[in-house]
Write a protein that holds these residues in place. Structure first.
Motif, short mmCIF file in Angstrom:
data_model
loop_
_atom_site.label_atom_id
_atom_site.label_comp_id
_atom_site.label_asym_id
_atom_site.label_seq_id
_atom_site.Cartn_x
_atom_site.Cartn_y
_atom_site.Cartn_z
N ILE A 56 0.84 -1.28 -0.21
CA ILE A 56 0.03 0.09 0.00
C ILE A 56 0.95 1.38 0.09
CG2 ILE A 56 -1.51 1.41 1.39
CD1 ILE A 56 -2.92 -1.31 2.31
N GLU B 229 1.56 3.80 -3.26
CA GLU B 229 0.86 4.87 -3.03
C GLU B 229 1.94 5.96 -3.58
OE1 GLU B 229 -2.49 7.07 -2.49
OE2 GLU B 229 -2.34 4.87 -2.13
N GLN C 158 -4.56 13.47 -3.38
CA GLN C 158 -3.32 12.25 -3.01
C GLN C 158 -2.31 12.66 -2.29
OE1 GLN C 158 -6.19 9.22 -4.22
NE2 GLN C 158 -4.09 8.75 -3.39
N PHE D 161 -7.87 6.25 5.57
CA PHE D 161 -8.99 5.91 4.65
C PHE D 161 -10.37 6.63 5.09
CE2 PHE D 161 -5.96 2.97 3.39
CZ PHE D 161 -5.91 3.00 2.03
N LYS E 130 -6.66 2.80 -9.70
CA LYS E 130 -6.19 2.90 -8.30
C LYS E 130 -7.49 2.79 -7.48
CE LYS E 130 -3.24 4.01 -5.19
NZ LYS E 130 -2.10 2.97 -4.54
N TYR F 83 -7.97 -0.10 -4.37
CA TYR F 83 -8.05 -0.05 -2.80
C TYR F 83 -8.95 -0.91 -2.07
CZ TYR F 83 -5.83 4.82 -2.88
OH TYR F 83 -4.86 5.78 -3.23
N GLN G 254 -6.91 -4.12 -1.84
CA GLN G 254 -5.72 -4.16 -0.74
C GLN G 254 -6.34 -4.02 0.59
OE1 GLN G 254 -3.97 -0.38 -2.17
NE2 GLN G 254 -2.26 -1.32 -3.23
N TYR H 287 -12.62 -0.59 4.25
CA TYR H 287 -12.90 -1.49 3.35
C TYR H 287 -14.16 -1.50 2.42
CZ TYR H 287 -14.33 -6.12 1.02
OH TYR H 287 -14.83 -6.97 0.26
N MET I 273 -14.52 1.95 0.88
CA MET I 273 -13.76 2.01 -0.59
C MET I 273 -14.35 0.98 -1.63
SD MET I 273 -11.90 4.30 -0.08
CE MET I 273 -11.13 4.07 -1.67
#
Length: 575
Positions: free
Chosen positions: A170, A174, A218, A243, A304, A308, A311, A333, A336
């Motif tokens: 991650i 990133e 970002q 997140f 991207k 997420y 990941q 989770y 996203m």
């Protein structure tokens, strides 16, 4: 790659240098209020994890693992819908075992006991590759059931290392992502703005969308991630809160993803001219960007945002319930996943409208407004017998889209030619299931029948299927149509008028000069071959590699020929 000297003949690299009028280096206009530009250089990132930045690095790593007999798994970023038997269809989140990655655009893999080609840009490689059997199913966060043979995964140190691996991926990806965004903004956008004779403000807005806003967002997100990252003991890092704090900010991707198909179409038009191709390549060389075309860079935000949830799902799997970050990771989770789901659904619809437009062009005698004015998805199709009020039976082929049911009649001689015979507004009718027997309104004996009854008047459409299972499929399809219409409204899923018009225009151009028929507006599938590629260390790659099709979110235009793989198997001499 085109040599620097060759580019100079067509475009002056010196004219692109980032030097201001006072002779100093041009300062970044993209710095936000929270800090200066990132300290990560290209060399630093390459040393940290070379496969993320160096062209072909990930592909080489996969082939090495496969050659050593390791199981390599990838997860789907989004749906891959296909009617080609040589392609592997899957849904977002599905696990695919990669069996061969010799080709950069198309890989060979296995999913649900089926092997076929799939586009490499549609998947993300798993970080922890060694546990295929336990990882291929199950809900993220649930502990897998392990037998004695897999007892090593119960060891705390093993689970800590796996969590470390995911955290590290991650963070690394990133940082690399920030590098790519900076390259787009400084290497492409800034140079384009200097050349007003080549690009209008509207063109740049279409091609790049709001990617500069994404870059700023970002950078802030990465800075917060770095604060929560435990460099000494990465498995103790608590990044879930980052997140959650920024989850509303990720909504910025919706605008970019909505704009992306139009951006690809605009870019494809410019790339037909040599001066634009050479200009973009000169920009890439000057910025010292990796050897990826501009459409590949513009695809990275779409990839991207869909990466997420995959990941986070893997991170959740290796986060113990007693871990202080478990609840935040689980909530992140879910958040996203909802963002990626909306983007994946929109991508699927945008691909669908092109097929629907080509289908309409193939229909003879189409009347009324274009089908895309109201519909964006084909839900079900098949033959039914429609019974009129007078008791007359009509054999028709029906196509159920969202909001409407279209009736067509097959040509008596050419069964692949369809004639338009009207449509039914699904928003204005209700579905009624009928038992076998007599229909009261028509005093007829009917079997496998159902009705679509008007909500406002006494009009009713009676349909009969050939078999009970056919009727069951139609009933379920009608229910699915209503459900999907409601979901689209809830998610605000709308296709812009420009995208609809572009789809119809492309379909009409493609169908011009061809005989109109049911299959005439659709691309024909390549001839089926019984040959399959050989899973071995060295596989011959076709001489002409396919280019990425930018309009369809960079899905490759065609798959490598199966002939070359089999030819390699028969070759007695190998290097």
């Amino acid at each position: 790659m085109v040599a620097r000297g060759e580019i100079a003949r067509f475009w002056s690299l010196e004219s692109l240098h980032l030097v201001s009028s006072d002779g100093g280096a041009e300062s970044s206009a993209l710095a936000d209020d929270n800090g200066s530009e990132e300290d990560y250089s290209y060399e630093d990132l390459c040393r940290a994890n070379p496969r993320y930045l160096q062209p072909g690095g990930e592909q080489l790593a996969i082939n090495e693992l496969i050659s050593d007999g390791s199981v390599v798994c990838a997860e789907a970023l989004w749906d891959h819908v296909t009617m080609d038997e040589q392609e592997l269809g899957f849904k977002a989140g599905d696990v695919i075992q990669v069996l061969e990655a010799s080709h950069k655009d198309w890989w060979w893999g296995r999913s649900a006991d089926r092997e076929a080609w799939f586009p490499a840009s549609f998947v993300r490689l798993r970080v922890n590759q060694e546990e295929l059997a336990e990882g291929s199913s199950g809900t993220p966060g649930e502990e897998p059931v392990e037998d004695a043979g897999r007892g090593r995964h119960k060891h705390p140190e093993s689970k800590q290392q796996m969590r470390t691996n995911v955290i590290q991926e991650i963070m690394d990806t990133e940082r690399v992502y920030i590098k790519h965004l900076r390259d787009i903004c400084e290497g492409y956008i800034r140079q384009c703005r200097k050349h007003t004779a080549m690009f209008t403000v509207a063109q740049l807005a279409t091609i790049f969308g709001n990617i500069e806003d994404i870059y700023k967002f970002q950078r802030k997100f990465l800075k917060d991630l770095e604060k929560q990252y435990n460099q000494e003991e990465p498995h103790l890092s608590e990044i879930g809160s980052c997140f959650l704090e920024h989850q509303e900010g990720f909504a910025i991707y919706s605008e970019y993803c909505n704009n992306h198909p139009g951006a690809c179409a605009e870019l494809a038009g410019l790339m037909k001219q040599g001066r634009y191709r050479h200009f973009f390549e000169a920009c890439r060389l000057l910025q010292q960007m990796i050897d990826i075309a501009i459409d590949g860079f513009l695809l990275t935000p779409v990839q991207k945002i869909c990466k997420y949830p995959l990941q986070l799902a893997e991170l959740l799997k290796y986060t113990a319930r007693e871990h202080s970050d478990y609840r935040n990771i689980k909530a992140a989770y879910e958040a996203m996943k909802n963002v990626a789901c909306l983007i994946n659904e929109r991508k699927r619809k945008l691909e669908s409208i092109d097929k629907i437009a080509r289908w309409q062009v193939s229909i003879v005698g189409w009347e009324g407004q274009d089908i895309l004015e109201r519909s964006s998805e084909l839900i079900h199709s098949g033959e039914l017998t429609r019974v009129t009020r007078q008791g007359k039976s009509q054999q028709r082929t029906f196509f159920l889209f969202d909001h409407q049911l279209v009736a067509c009649k097959k040509d008596l001689l050419r069964r692949d030619v369809l004639y338009y015979r009207g449509s039914t507004d699904m928003d204005a009718v209700e579905l009624v299931d009928l038992e076998d027997g007599r229909d009261g309104a028509r005093t007829l004996g009917v079997r496998n029948a159902f009705k679509l009854v008007s909500r406002t008047g006494d009009e009713a459409h009676l349909f009969c299927a050939k078999k009970p299972e056919d009727k069951a499929r139609w009933l379920q399809a009608c229910r699915d149509e209503r459900r999907r219409v409601q979901e689209d409204r809830a998610m605000g899923m709308e296709i812009s008028e420009n995208q609809k018009k572009l789809a119809m225009l492309n379909a009409q151009k493609a169908g011009h000069g061809k005989s109109k028929g049911y299959s005439g507006g659709c691309p024909s599938a390549p001839p089926l071959q019984s040959l399959r590629p050989v899973h071995q260390r060295h596989v011959t790659v076709p001489a002409s590699l396919p280019q990425q099709q930018v309009f369809a979110l960079a899905e490759p235009k065609r798959k490598p020929s199966l002939f070359w793989h089999t030819f390699n198997k028969l070759t007695p001499f190998r290097k």
